[in-house]
Scaffold this motif. Structure first.
Motif, PDB file in Angstrom:
ATOM      1  N   ARG A  39       9.179 -10.883  -0.502  1.00  0.00           N
ATOM      2  CA  ARG A  39       8.381  -9.838  -1.125  1.00  0.00           C
ATOM      3  C   ARG A  39       8.498  -8.534  -0.344  1.00  0.00           C
ATOM      4  O   ARG A  39       8.602  -7.450  -0.930  1.00  0.00           O
ATOM      5  N   HIS A  40       8.490  -8.630   0.981  1.00  0.00           N
ATOM      6  CA  HIS A  40       8.637  -7.430   1.801  1.00  0.00           C
ATOM      7  C   HIS A  40       9.989  -6.766   1.578  1.00  0.00           C
ATOM      8  O   HIS A  40      10.094  -5.537   1.559  1.00  0.00           O
ATOM      9  N   LYS A  41      11.027  -7.577   1.424  1.00  0.00           N
ATOM     10  CA  LYS A  41      12.345  -7.011   1.147  1.00  0.00           C
ATOM     11  C   LYS A  41      12.350  -6.206  -0.147  1.00  0.00           C
ATOM     12  O   LYS A  41      12.860  -5.082  -0.199  1.00  0.00           O
ATOM     13  N   ASN A  42      11.777  -6.799  -1.180  1.00  0.00           N
ATOM     14  CA  ASN A  42      11.756  -6.113  -2.483  1.00  0.00           C
ATOM     15  C   ASN A  42      10.947  -4.823  -2.416  1.00  0.00           C
ATOM     16  O   ASN A  42      11.348  -3.796  -2.976  1.00  0.00           O
ATOM     17  N   GLU A  43       9.803  -4.864  -1.738  1.00  0.00           N
ATOM     18  CA  GLU A  43       8.994  -3.654  -1.599  1.00  0.00           C
ATOM     19  C   GLU A  43       9.721  -2.607  -0.770  1.00  0.00           C
ATOM     20  O   GLU A  43       9.646  -1.405  -1.057  1.00  0.00           O
ATOM     21  N   PHE A  44      10.415  -3.056   0.257  1.00  0.00           N
ATOM     22  CA  PHE A  44      11.198  -2.142   1.089  1.00  0.00           C
ATOM     23  C   PHE A  44      12.265  -1.421   0.261  1.00  0.00           C
ATOM     24  O   PHE A  44      12.451  -0.207   0.377  1.00  0.00           O
ATOM     25  N   LEU A  45      12.947  -2.171  -0.590  1.00  0.00           N
ATOM     26  CA  LEU A  45      13.993  -1.574  -1.421  1.00  0.00           C
ATOM     27  C   LEU A  45      13.412  -0.596  -2.433  1.00  0.00           C
ATOM     28  O   LEU A  45      14.015   0.447  -2.730  1.00  0.00           O
ATOM     29  N   GLN A  46      12.242  -0.914  -2.970  1.00  0.00           N
ATOM     30  CA  GLN A  46      11.606   0.016  -3.905  1.00  0.00           C
ATOM     31  C   GLN A  46      11.203   1.319  -3.220  1.00  0.00           C
ATOM     32  O   GLN A  46      11.358   2.410  -3.782  1.00  0.00           O
ATOM     33  N   ILE A  47      10.689   1.205  -1.993  1.00  0.00           N
ATOM     34  CA  ILE A  47      10.332   2.413  -1.245  1.00  0.00           C
ATOM     35  C   ILE A  47      11.577   3.246  -0.959  1.00  0.00           C
ATOM     36  O   ILE A  47      11.544   4.488  -1.048  1.00  0.00           O
ATOM     37  N   LEU A  48      12.660   2.578  -0.632  1.00  0.00           N
ATOM     38  CA  LEU A  48      13.914   3.300  -0.399  1.00  0.00           C
ATOM     39  C   LEU A  48      14.342   4.069  -1.639  1.00  0.00           C
ATOM     40  O   LEU A  48      14.838   5.207  -1.537  1.00  0.00           O
ATOM     41  N   ARG A  49      14.186   3.466  -2.799  1.00  0.00           N
ATOM     42  CA  ARG A  49      14.589   4.147  -4.033  1.00  0.00           C
ATOM     43  C   ARG A  49      13.758   5.399  -4.271  1.00  0.00           C
ATOM     44  O   ARG A  49      14.273   6.423  -4.727  1.00  0.00           O
ATOM     45  N   TYR A  50      12.465   5.330  -3.955  1.00  0.00           N
ATOM     46  CA  TYR A  50      11.612   6.512  -4.109  1.00  0.00           C
ATOM     47  C   TYR A  50      12.066   7.639  -3.181  1.00  0.00           C
ATOM     48  O   TYR A  50      12.197   8.799  -3.588  1.00  0.00           O
ATOM     49  N   VAL A  65       0.837  -1.203   0.000  1.00  0.00           N
ATOM     50  CA  VAL A  65       0.000   0.000   0.000  1.00  0.00           C
ATOM     51  C   VAL A  65       0.873   1.255   0.000  1.00  0.00           C
ATOM     52  O   VAL A  65       0.608   2.213  -0.727  1.00  0.00           O
ATOM     53  N   ALA A  66       1.935   1.246   0.807  1.00  0.00           N
ATOM     54  CA  ALA A  66       2.833   2.403   0.843  1.00  0.00           C
ATOM     55  C   ALA A  66       3.487   2.635  -0.518  1.00  0.00           C
ATOM     56  O   ALA A  66       3.617   3.776  -0.974  1.00  0.00           O
ATOM     57  N   LEU A  67       3.866   1.556  -1.168  1.00  0.00           N
ATOM     58  CA  LEU A  67       4.506   1.676  -2.478  1.00  0.00           C
ATOM     59  C   LEU A  67       3.529   2.198  -3.523  1.00  0.00           C
ATOM     60  O   LEU A  67       3.870   3.056  -4.353  1.00  0.00           O
ATOM     61  N   THR A  68       2.305   1.708  -3.490  1.00  0.00           N
ATOM     62  CA  THR A  68       1.279   2.193  -4.415  1.00  0.00           C
ATOM     63  C   THR A  68       0.984   3.668  -4.169  1.00  0.00           C
ATOM     64  O   THR A  68       0.771   4.437  -5.116  1.00  0.00           O
ATOM     65  N   LEU A  69       0.981   4.075  -2.910  1.00  0.00           N
ATOM     66  CA  LEU A  69       0.747   5.476  -2.574  1.00  0.00           C
ATOM     67  C   LEU A  69       1.862   6.357  -3.129  1.00  0.00           C
ATOM     68  O   LEU A  69       1.609   7.455  -3.644  1.00  0.00           O
ATOM     69  N   LEU A  70       3.096   5.884  -3.059  1.00  0.00           N
ATOM     70  CA  LEU A  70       4.214   6.658  -3.598  1.00  0.00           C
ATOM     71  C   LEU A  70       4.125   6.778  -5.114  1.00  0.00           C
ATOM     72  O   LEU A  70       4.445   7.826  -5.687  1.00  0.00           O
ATOM     73  N   LYS A  71       3.710   5.703  -5.758  1.00  0.00           N
ATOM     74  CA  LYS A  71       3.604   5.746  -7.215  1.00  0.00           C
ATOM     75  C   LYS A  71       2.434   6.615  -7.666  1.00  0.00           C
ATOM     76  O   LYS A  71       2.491   7.229  -8.743  1.00  0.00           O
ATOM     77  N   SER A  72       1.384   6.676  -6.861  1.00  0.00           N
ATOM     78  CA  SER A  72       0.202   7.457  -7.249  1.00  0.00           C
ATOM     79  C   SER A  72       0.423   8.948  -7.062  1.00  0.00           C
ATOM     80  O   SER A  72      -0.123   9.760  -7.804  1.00  0.00           O
ATOM     81  N   TYR A  73       1.215   9.301  -6.028  1.00  0.00           N
ATOM     82  CA  TYR A  73       1.472  10.711  -5.744  1.00  0.00           C
ATOM     83  C   TYR A  73       2.985  10.921  -5.777  1.00  0.00           C
ATOM     84  O   TYR A  73       3.699  10.528  -4.837  1.00  0.00           O
ATOM     85  N   GLU A  74       3.463  11.509  -6.845  1.00  0.00           N
ATOM     86  CA  GLU A  74       4.907  11.664  -7.015  1.00  0.00           C
ATOM     87  C   GLU A  74       5.498  12.585  -5.965  1.00  0.00           C
ATOM     88  O   GLU A  74       6.595  12.359  -5.470  1.00  0.00           O
TER      89      GLU A  74
END
Length: 661
Positions: A318-329, A240-249
């Motif tokens: 899966r959580h690790k991958n999502e965590f890393l994507q959030i870090l990149r944002y 959900v956090a990752l989707t929120l970041l992608k929806s609102y730049e």
């Protein structure tokens, strides 16, 4: 704090907020200073610009009231004495009796909208109790008017389902009703919408469901987005956090405070990390290293097999991958901030938190965003490297060292108390890290290893340097580990005594077995009847090995009772002796089992039962061998098991095994 201010005769000016005289103004300034000093850095930033203690105190009261406000349990008093009217209806709903409730509502249809002083209608009660059938019936009868009714806290029935019960089926009933999606934007008295309440309670499935149904205009509110991001990170709802970041730049700068929570994430060492710890690696290029590598490959093969069979959950990866994507944002957002904005976003605090929790990936990502973040220090003058040393974060320690251009300067830095890195390494490991260490003896051995490892890295002057208390690192180590050494000594002596008793029992049995050989003796010569039998040879060899190994075990554990138990003993001699004794005892027990099987084979060689017994022994043998070579114990003691190999104990057993076969 209130009592302290009263003791200083400052509470009156804080409470009144007036400073009519110079004396009162001086008291107000002193009270404000005390309040500010008592706050954490993030709270201090909120009150540092306040001019009076009265305003600062009221702000703190407003901030802390929501955290310490006592809330009654939602199930408490669902149907209580304050329900004067329609009490039978409430009882029907509470007990799940839809027939009784529908019959009652046919006679009094307006009762469905009635609520006591708590504001909870029968729909609230049915939601709390989880009666789906009754909820569906009430929604059908009450329509939009009923589902929008709020209790005394401003919560709709959907809000209760989202925050407390997590019942997804009931939530679907509300959203599928007429005007159901409008419920997602209704706030309670604390300004919380159902989605935020679900995320705050950690209901992951409910949060995902409500997030993808909440209207866009509701989430356009920056307050809702920031709060949702914080709560999703805290509850590990990364998708959900990752989707929120992608929806609102673009998110407000306040949203960067979630990086504090991201910094505290601990997933263990990342497999794709380019660095490997070398502090505790012992690479000698011997046969033992090859055996260790083979066992490690076998362990990874078993784990991968379990993973492919679905026995191991994929959610962690899966959580690790999502965590890393959030870090990149967030890395891209942090790279655009100046120094003052970084402080406002608590980025320097986040770097120290990451070092404290061993989050190397976070440190690496934020370093790439702004290299100055590596220079973060706390109020005591302790930097990232100091936190890594103090909290025993090996990966962070090595990673920061690899990035340091001038290691001599960094490794000789001190905090405000005059402690260098070696002083910090001498302190006892924090209590939060003790649950990973199996016993006091192992913990002390690891503490000594860590102290020696840091000693090899820091500047030579650090070894004899004194802090502000006039203590050297070695003095601090002995002082802080005194109780741990006592516990370790007690544990080792008790273990040694127990193992020595077992060794004596094995000696007694195996010594007696030599003179009561299977099959008996020839009366004229006194020689064993089956002396030329191969199985008899196996019996004699295994019995001898078991007897000698048991004798060695007893000698080793008796010697353990005479050690001085100094820190150097715990690092070298003591672990070596413990593992040598454990290896000898294990060898003795395995040899005893082989001798037993050989003797049993001699006695039952003409019986068909022998085949079945042999099959049973073959099946049970791996389980007995697993005891001394348990993976978890083996990897903790790998350094000392090498000594057993070098001593030749297992080579002796290996030499006799072919003849036994």
């Amino acid at each position: 704090m209130k009592n302290y201010l009263r003791g200083k005769n400052l509470w009156d000016v804080v409470e009144s907020g007036s400073a009519s005289s110079p004396i009162d103004a001086q008291k107000d300034a002193e009270a404000l200073h005390i309040i500010q000093l008592s706050c954490a850095p993030n709270i201090f930033n909120e009150i540092k610009d306040f001019q009076t203690a009265h305003i600062a105190w009221n702000h703190l009261a407003k901030v802390c009231r929501s955290e310490f406000k006592i809330q009654p349990h939602i199930r408490h008093g669902v149907v209580s004495d304050n329900v004067r009217e329609h009490k039978d209806l409430y009882k029907f709903v509470e007990n799940g009796n839809w027939e009784g409730a529908s019959s009652y509502l046919r006679d009094q249809p307006n009762a469905i909208f009635w609520a006591p002083s708590s504001g909870r209608t029968v729909l609230h009660v049915a939601t709390i109790k989880g009666h789906i059938t009754i909820v569906a019936g009430l929604v059908y009868l009450g329509k939009k008017q009923l589902i929008e009714m709020q209790d005394e806290d401003g919560n709709t029935a959907l809000a209760l389902a989202a925050a407390y019960t997590g019942n997804l089926n009931i939530a679907r009933r509300f959203l599928n009703a007429e005007g159901g999606e409008e419920l997602l934007g209704i706030e309670n008295k604390e300004g919380e919408i159902p989605l935020l309440m679900a995320a705050n309670s950690g209901c992951k499935i409910m949060t995902r469901y409500l997030f993808f149904h909440t209207p866009r205009h509701v989430m356009d509110d920056p307050h809702n987005r920031v709060l949702l991001m914080e709560r999703c990170i805290q509850a590990h709802i990364f998708d959900v956090a990752l989707t929120l970041l992608k929806s609102y730049e673009e998110l407000p700068i306040e949203s960067l405070r979630v990086l504090l929570d991201l910094a505290r994430m601990t997933f263990g060492p990342f497999t794709n990390s380019p660095w490997k710890t070398t502090i505790f690696n012992f690479r000698s290029g011997t046969l033992v290293d090859l055996i260790l590598a083979i066992m490690n490959m076998f362990r990874k093969f078993v784990e991968s097999t379990m993973h492919s069979c679905g026995l191991k959950s994929k959610s962690r990866e899966r959580h690790k991958n999502e965590f890393l994507q959030i870090l990149r944002y967030y890395k891209d957002s942090v790279s655009k901030l100046n120094s003052s904005q970084l402080r406002k976003a608590l980025m320097y605090d986040a770097m120290l938190e990451a070092a404290k929790h061993g989050n190397v990936e976070f440190i690496n990502a934020m370093r790439k965003a702004n290299h100055d973040l590596l220079l973060a220090t706390d109020n005591h003058g302790r930097d990232i490297l100091s936190y890594a040393v103090l909290h025993r974060r090996y990966y962070v320690f090595e990673f920061v060292l690899t990035l340091s251009e001038n290691k001599d300067i960094i490794n000789y830095t001190t905090d405000m108390f005059g402690n260098n890195l070696l002083h910090l390494a001498a302190h006892l490991v924090p209590l939060s890290d003790l649950n990973r260490i199996p016993s006091a003896a192992w913990q002390l051995q690891r503490e000594i290893d860590w102290f020696k490892a840091v000693e090899e890295v820091v500047h030579v002057k650090c070894r004899e340097a004194k802090n502000d208390e006039g203590k050297k690192p070695e003095e601090i180590f002995i002082e802080t580990h005194k109780e741990l050494m006592k516990d370790g000594e007690k544990l080792v002596k008790e273990t040694a005594g127990t193992f020595a008793i077992v060794g004596v029992l094995v000696i007694t049995v195996m010594f007696a077995a030599i003179f009561t050989v299977p099959g008996g003796l020839h009366q004229d010569t006194g020689l064993p009847i089956f002396i030329k039998d191969k199985q008899f040879t196996v019996f004699i060899v295994a019995d001898t090995i078991s007897l000698l190994a048991s004798i060695f075990t007893v000698f080793i554990y008796i010697d353990l009772q005479t050690l001085n138990y100094t820190p150097t003993d715990f690092q070298g001699r003591l672990p070596t002796k413990i593992m040598s004794g454990f290896g000898c005892l294990s060898l003795s027990l395995v040899s005893m089992m082989i001798a037993f099987c050989a003797a049993l084979g001699i006695v039952l060689q003409k019986s068909s039962l022998y085949k079945h017994i042999f099959v049973g022994v073959v099946i049970l043998a791996p389980f007995s061998l697993r005891i001394p070579f348990s993976f978890s114990f083996y990897w903790r003691a790998r350094r000392y098991i090498k000594l057993l190999f070098s001593g030749g104990l297992f080579s002796i057993l290996w030499r006799f095994l072919p003849s036994a076969n």
